[in-house]
Write a protein that holds these residues in place. Sequence first.
Motif, PDB file in Angstrom:
ATOM      1  N   ALA A  39      81.838 -27.297  26.545  1.00 55.22           N
ATOM      2  CA  ALA A  39      82.602 -28.126  27.480  1.00 55.22           C
ATOM      3  C   ALA A  39      81.737 -28.508  28.666  1.00 55.22           C
ATOM      4  O   ALA A  39      80.881 -27.736  29.108  1.00 55.22           O
ATOM      5  CB  ALA A  39      83.847 -27.376  27.960  1.00 55.22           C
ATOM      6  N   GLN A  40      81.959 -29.706  29.158  1.00 55.62           N
ATOM      7  CA  GLN A  40      81.324 -30.141  30.403  1.00 55.62           C
ATOM      8  C   GLN A  40      82.392 -30.775  31.283  1.00 55.62           C
ATOM      9  O   GLN A  40      83.094 -31.699  30.868  1.00 55.62           O
ATOM     10  CB  GLN A  40      80.205 -31.152  30.151  1.00 55.62           C
ATOM     11  N   ARG A  50      87.712 -33.679  35.455  1.00 55.03           N
ATOM     12  CA  ARG A  50      87.687 -34.390  34.170  1.00 55.03           C
ATOM     13  C   ARG A  50      86.620 -33.762  33.302  1.00 55.03           C
ATOM     14  O   ARG A  50      85.541 -33.403  33.788  1.00 55.03           O
ATOM     15  CB  ARG A  50      87.419 -35.878  34.383  1.00 55.03           C
ATOM     16  N   GLY A  51      86.922 -33.607  32.016  1.00 54.13           N
ATOM     17  CA  GLY A  51      85.968 -32.926  31.151  1.00 54.13           C
ATOM     18  C   GLY A  51      85.913 -33.473  29.741  1.00 54.13           C
ATOM     19  O   GLY A  51      86.809 -34.186  29.275  1.00 54.13           O
ATOM     20  N   THR A  52      84.836 -33.118  29.058  1.00 55.51           N
ATOM     21  CA  THR A  52      84.656 -33.390  27.642  1.00 55.51           C
ATOM     22  C   THR A  52      84.522 -32.056  26.934  1.00 55.51           C
ATOM     23  O   THR A  52      83.725 -31.213  27.347  1.00 55.51           O
ATOM     24  CB  THR A  52      83.397 -34.238  27.385  1.00 55.51           C
ATOM     25  N   GLY A  54      84.048 -30.170  23.119  1.00 55.97           N
ATOM     26  CA  GLY A  54      83.713 -30.345  21.709  1.00 55.97           C
ATOM     27  C   GLY A  54      83.786 -29.013  20.979  1.00 55.97           C
ATOM     28  O   GLY A  54      83.549 -27.963  21.571  1.00 55.97           O
ATOM     29  N   LEU A  96      85.693 -34.006  19.381  1.00 57.03           N
ATOM     30  CA  LEU A  96      85.558 -34.196  20.828  1.00 57.03           C
ATOM     31  C   LEU A  96      86.900 -34.592  21.424  1.00 57.03           C
ATOM     32  O   LEU A  96      87.708 -35.280  20.785  1.00 57.03           O
ATOM     33  CB  LEU A  96      84.543 -35.300  21.150  1.00 57.03           C
ATOM     34  N   ALA A  97      87.128 -34.165  22.648  1.00 55.25           N
ATOM     35  CA  ALA A  97      88.336 -34.560  23.370  1.00 55.25           C
ATOM     36  C   ALA A  97      88.012 -34.742  24.839  1.00 55.25           C
ATOM     37  O   ALA A  97      87.212 -33.990  25.407  1.00 55.25           O
ATOM     38  CB  ALA A  97      89.439 -33.516  23.198  1.00 55.25           C
ATOM     39  N   GLN A  98      88.616 -35.746  25.456  1.00 59.19           N
ATOM     40  CA  GLN A  98      88.501 -35.980  26.890  1.00 59.19           C
ATOM     41  C   GLN A  98      89.769 -35.464  27.563  1.00 59.19           C
ATOM     42  O   GLN A  98      90.877 -35.729  27.086  1.00 59.19           O
ATOM     43  CB  GLN A  98      88.343 -37.472  27.182  1.00 59.19           C
ATOM     44  N   THR A 100      91.800 -34.674  31.500  1.00 58.44           N
ATOM     45  CA  THR A 100      91.888 -34.723  32.950  1.00 58.44           C
ATOM     46  C   THR A 100      92.895 -33.659  33.355  1.00 58.44           C
ATOM     47  O   THR A 100      94.034 -33.675  32.890  1.00 58.44           O
ATOM     48  CB  THR A 100      92.344 -36.106  33.445  1.00 58.44           C
TER      49      THR A 100
END
Length: 206
Positions: A39-40, A50-52, A54, A96-98, A100
């Motif tokens: 995760a970032q 907000r993050g991504t 995987g 992957l998922a975005q 907030t």
Amino acid sequence: MTLCRRVCAMVVIALTALSLGYAEEVDLLQALQRGDVWAQFRGWGQGAVRGTIGRSAYGPQQLSIGPGTQLQAQRGGVQGMMTLGQTRVDLRGQSLAQVTIPAVCTNLGWRTPTAADIMVPARHPNTRLASVAAAASQRRVAPPVAQLATWAVANNPRRADIERYLNEVVAGVQAPPQLEKSRLLLQAADLLRAAKLKPGEFRMFQ
């Protein structure tokens, strides 16, 4: 039962158990520790991060980010953020998922993180803050109320130290500014009580 049938049955049972395990909701921090996901996260202003996220080929398909998760800034003088509410991340059928995530700042007076600031998730060592986040989630309080209660616990500021923030929050509100400020502080005190804390112990309410 023949040996072949026994082997097939064992394989089916194992695969069923495995699929059920991956269908379960897994805490983000646990999944990160095991290396099942990466995760970032980055700052997203005063009220969110907000993050991504995987997942690995065999990582969990559903994640949960619990209230009170700390997002630590990696540059000096930048506020940390604490998540509010329970955020669920659905990774079924995708790697992957975005996301907030609603959040509040935990370092009064420091710079608010922006998209240029990387934030690292961790479990907050201050259990009282986690209690505030959980109570805010259950009561669904307004973001300014959660922010005031969080600063009270994290930084214990005087009333004068939050005056600028209160002025920004009540700007444009139809109610008299002083009345609206008092209302927010009363609600923040109620939130602390819901978190099993005593407002009178914090300078903001003295």
